[in-house]
Design a protein around this motif. Structure first.
Motif, PDB file in Angstrom:
ATOM      1  N   LEU A 145       0.846  -1.195   0.049  1.00 48.48           N
ATOM      2  CA  LEU A 145       0.158  -0.086   0.153  1.00 48.48           C
ATOM      3  C   LEU A 145       0.743   1.328   0.103  1.00 48.48           C
ATOM      4  N   TYR A 146       0.634   2.166  -1.163  1.00 43.92           N
ATOM      5  CA  TYR A 146       1.185   3.565  -1.013  1.00 43.92           C
ATOM      6  C   TYR A 146       0.190   4.615  -0.986  1.00 43.92           C
ATOM      7  N   LEU A 147       0.313   5.419  -0.065  1.00 40.77           N
ATOM      8  CA  LEU A 147      -0.682   6.619   0.272  1.00 40.77           C
ATOM      9  C   LEU A 147      -0.038   7.724  -0.248  1.00 40.77           C
ATOM     10  N   TRP A 148      -0.969   8.429  -1.011  1.00 45.72           N
ATOM     11  CA  TRP A 148      -0.512  10.059  -1.456  1.00 45.72           C
ATOM     12  C   TRP A 148      -1.140  10.930  -0.847  1.00 45.72           C
ATOM     13  N   SER A 157       2.813  17.293  -3.365  1.00 43.05           N
ATOM     14  CA  SER A 157       2.410  15.662  -3.175  1.00 43.05           C
ATOM     15  C   SER A 157       3.243  15.177  -2.564  1.00 43.05           C
ATOM     16  N   ILE A 158       2.824  14.169  -1.805  1.00 41.18           N
ATOM     17  CA  ILE A 158       3.780  13.392  -0.906  1.00 41.18           C
ATOM     18  C   ILE A 158       3.319  12.045  -1.035  1.00 41.18           C
ATOM     19  N   LYS A 159       4.228  10.936  -1.266  1.00 43.86           N
ATOM     20  CA  LYS A 159       4.129   9.494  -1.287  1.00 43.86           C
ATOM     21  C   LYS A 159       4.718   8.777  -0.244  1.00 43.86           C
ATOM     22  N   PHE A 160       3.766   7.912   0.489  1.00 41.20           N
ATOM     23  CA  PHE A 160       4.420   7.389   1.500  1.00 41.20           C
ATOM     24  C   PHE A 160       4.130   5.977   1.104  1.00 41.20           C
ATOM     25  N   HIS A 161       4.856   5.003   2.015  1.00 47.54           N
ATOM     26  CA  HIS A 161       4.886   3.551   1.836  1.00 47.54           C
ATOM     27  C   HIS A 161       4.472   3.088   3.053  1.00 47.54           C
ATOM     28  N   VAL A 162       3.277   2.307   3.312  1.00 45.36           N
ATOM     29  CA  VAL A 162       2.385   1.984   4.719  1.00 45.36           C
ATOM     30  C   VAL A 162       3.157   0.701   4.823  1.00 45.36           C
ATOM     31  N   LEU A 163       4.041   0.784   6.004  1.00 49.63           N
ATOM     32  CA  LEU A 163       4.765  -0.517   6.658  1.00 49.63           C
ATOM     33  C   LEU A 163       3.783  -1.516   7.033  1.00 49.63           C
ATOM     34  N   SER A 164       2.661  -1.153   7.899  1.00 48.19           N
ATOM     35  CA  SER A 164       1.937  -2.025   8.565  1.00 48.19           C
ATOM     36  C   SER A 164       0.521  -1.203   8.615  1.00 48.19           C
ATOM     37  N   VAL A 165      -0.612  -1.876   8.699  1.00 53.24           N
ATOM     38  CA  VAL A 165      -1.842  -1.582   8.910  1.00 53.24           C
ATOM     39  C   VAL A 165      -2.714  -2.104   9.937  1.00 53.24           C
ATOM     40  N   HIS A 166      -3.173  -1.433  10.947  1.00 51.52           N
ATOM     41  CA  HIS A 166      -4.219  -1.944  12.045  1.00 51.52           C
ATOM     42  C   HIS A 166      -5.322  -0.818  12.173  1.00 51.52           C
ATOM     43  N   PRO A 259      -7.046   4.255  13.882  1.00 49.72           N
ATOM     44  CA  PRO A 259      -6.132   3.321  13.338  1.00 49.72           C
ATOM     45  C   PRO A 259      -4.734   3.278  13.537  1.00 49.72           C
ATOM     46  N   ARG A 260      -3.927   2.455  13.272  1.00 48.79           N
ATOM     47  CA  ARG A 260      -2.519   2.792  13.472  1.00 48.79           C
ATOM     48  C   ARG A 260      -1.831   2.520  11.850  1.00 48.79           C
ATOM     49  N   ALA A 261      -1.073   3.090  11.531  1.00 51.03           N
ATOM     50  CA  ALA A 261      -0.436   3.317  10.207  1.00 51.03           C
ATOM     51  C   ALA A 261       0.897   3.896  10.164  1.00 51.03           C
ATOM     52  N   PRO A 262       2.032   3.183  10.551  1.00 50.82           N
ATOM     53  CA  PRO A 262       3.052   3.765  10.359  1.00 50.82           C
ATOM     54  C   PRO A 262       3.851   3.816   8.826  1.00 50.82           C
ATOM     55  N   THR A 263       4.263   4.938   8.397  1.00 52.45           N
ATOM     56  CA  THR A 263       4.476   5.037   7.138  1.00 52.45           C
ATOM     57  C   THR A 263       6.123   5.460   6.810  1.00 52.45           C
ATOM     58  N   GLN A 264       6.677   5.299   5.857  1.00 51.97           N
ATOM     59  CA  GLN A 264       8.038   5.741   5.379  1.00 51.97           C
ATOM     60  C   GLN A 264       7.680   6.722   4.058  1.00 51.97           C
ATOM     61  N   VAL A 265       8.246   7.763   4.178  1.00 50.93           N
ATOM     62  CA  VAL A 265       8.323   8.755   3.111  1.00 50.93           C
ATOM     63  C   VAL A 265       9.058   8.091   1.871  1.00 50.93           C
ATOM     64  N   PRO A 295       8.441 -13.720   6.114  1.00 56.17           N
ATOM     65  CA  PRO A 295       7.107 -13.448   5.855  1.00 56.17           C
ATOM     66  C   PRO A 295       6.762 -12.276   7.263  1.00 56.17           C
ATOM     67  N   ARG A 296       7.246 -12.285   8.340  1.00 55.06           N
ATOM     68  CA  ARG A 296       6.919 -11.600   9.395  1.00 55.06           C
ATOM     69  C   ARG A 296       7.497 -10.196   9.307  1.00 55.06           C
ATOM     70  N   GLY A 297       8.169  -9.709   8.143  1.00 53.37           N
ATOM     71  CA  GLY A 297       8.766  -8.423   8.020  1.00 53.37           C
ATOM     72  C   GLY A 297       7.877  -7.367   7.962  1.00 53.37           C
ATOM     73  N   CYS A 298       8.273  -6.420   7.200  1.00 54.60           N
ATOM     74  CA  CYS A 298       7.464  -5.011   7.248  1.00 54.60           C
ATOM     75  C   CYS A 298       6.339  -4.950   6.417  1.00 54.60           C
ATOM     76  N   SER A 299       6.157  -6.330   5.760  1.00 53.98           N
ATOM     77  CA  SER A 299       4.802  -6.351   4.647  1.00 53.98           C
ATOM     78  C   SER A 299       3.497  -6.295   5.556  1.00 53.98           C
ATOM     79  N   PRO A 300       2.589  -5.478   5.210  1.00 54.38           N
ATOM     80  CA  PRO A 300       1.265  -5.277   6.149  1.00 54.38           C
ATOM     81  C   PRO A 300       0.647  -6.503   6.126  1.00 54.38           C
TER      82      PRO A 300
END
Length: 301
Positions: A145-148, A157-166, A259-265, A295-300
């Motif tokens: 998931l990429y968040l704009w 505009s800024i593009k984020f990569h969502v590391l995990s989703v809760h 919710p929780r959503a840590p993102t990386q720019v 498999p238990r890495g940064c993929s959401p």
């Protein structure tokens, strides 16, 4: 003539009266209308004194209302609308995250799915719906998931990569707040001492997540805090409820809602969702490769 001979044969009392319309349907209708008009009361005539009576002094005409200057002491309505749209192929968890964002922002506008290969068309959709900002959920291969976040129509505009989703339903936290209430924005790491790109990011968070004043769908209450923390190149998103203090003069307590959503720019394009990248953060490895290795890495997922 033949007409005169026939008239002579018919007796005079059997002949219909000439130019008589009382026996016909049209004559009956006209007679009924005349009877109804005779029964109606005469129209009331207004007195000349009431006609010439001057208007009251406290009545303001339409022209005076239009030309009357606005009072600067009154609060001003801020016209702002955020378009929230997702790409095709979005998964169930990401769709729940999108609905959580919509519930947090009463000034948001939901739109149908768009093609992931053409994100620049969101600028045109924002113009059609009179939206000033846009939030785009881009999903790739139903896993990343990429968040704009952008400002319409000229950016940035800024593009984020969502590391995990809760999401809210997944966490089952005890916090709760009124839907449509105005939040308190807390920005840590985006102040004047931060680099310019972080200051720009903090200003974009203010414009997107702050509810406009006197919005019709907002509530006049402040009962939750939306927080953004920047640490180690990751932006942490949290939402807390403001609870009443347990003691009389004690400080209020905070309970997380979600919710929780840590993102990386990843990048910050100068125009709206396209153009040259004036600052880019490249990942050491693609997210799919990291997910395959661990498999238990940064993929959401």
């Amino acid at each position: 003539s033949t007409q005169s001979t026939w008239e002579n044969r018919i007796p005079s009392h059997a002949m219909p009266p000439k130019n008589s319309q009382a026996q016909t349907g049209a004559g009956q209708k006209r007679a009924r209308k005349s009877e109804k008009a005779a029964k109606l009361p005469p129209p009331k005539v207004q007195k000349t004194e009431e006609v010439n009576k001057p208007a009251k002094a406290n009545i303001v005409t339409v022209v005076e209302k239009a030309t009357k200057p606005k009072d600067p002491s009154q609060p001003r309505k801020e016209k702002k609308k955020v378009l929230i749209v997702a790409s095709r192929g979005i998964t169930q968890r990401y769709r729940h995250l999108q609905s959580d964002f919509i519930s947090l922002m009463p000034h948001s506008k939901k739109e149908g799915k768009q093609e992931a290969r053409e994100p620049y068309l969101i600028n045109e959709v924002c113009a059609l719906h009179s939206c000033t900002h846009g939030v785009y959920f881009e999903v790739r291969k139903k896993q990343d998931l990429y968040l704009w976040m952008s400002v319409s129509p000229n950016g940035p505009s800024i593009k984020f990569h969502v590391l995990s989703v809760h999401t809210m339903d997944e966490l089952r936290l005890t916090g709760n707040c009124l839907k449509g209430s105005r939040p308190i924005l807390q920005l840590a790491g985006f102040g004047e001492d931060a680099p310019p790109h972080l200051q720009l990011m903090g200003e974009l968070f203010k414009q997107v997540f702050s509810t406009p004043n006197l919005h019709p769908r907002s509530k006049p209450f402040i009962d939750h805090i939306v927080s953004f923390f920047h640490a180690d190149g990751v932006v942490w998103f949290r939402n807390y409820q403001v609870c009443a203090p347990e003691q009389v003069n004690g400080p209020p307590s905070l309970v997380e809602i979600g919710p929780r959503a840590p993102t990386q720019v990843l990048s910050q394009p100068d125009p709206h969702l396209r153009g040259q990248f004036w600052r880019a953060h490249t990942l050491p490895e693609p997210p799919l490769r990291v997910a395959k290795q661990d498999p238990r890495g940064c993929s959401p997922q």
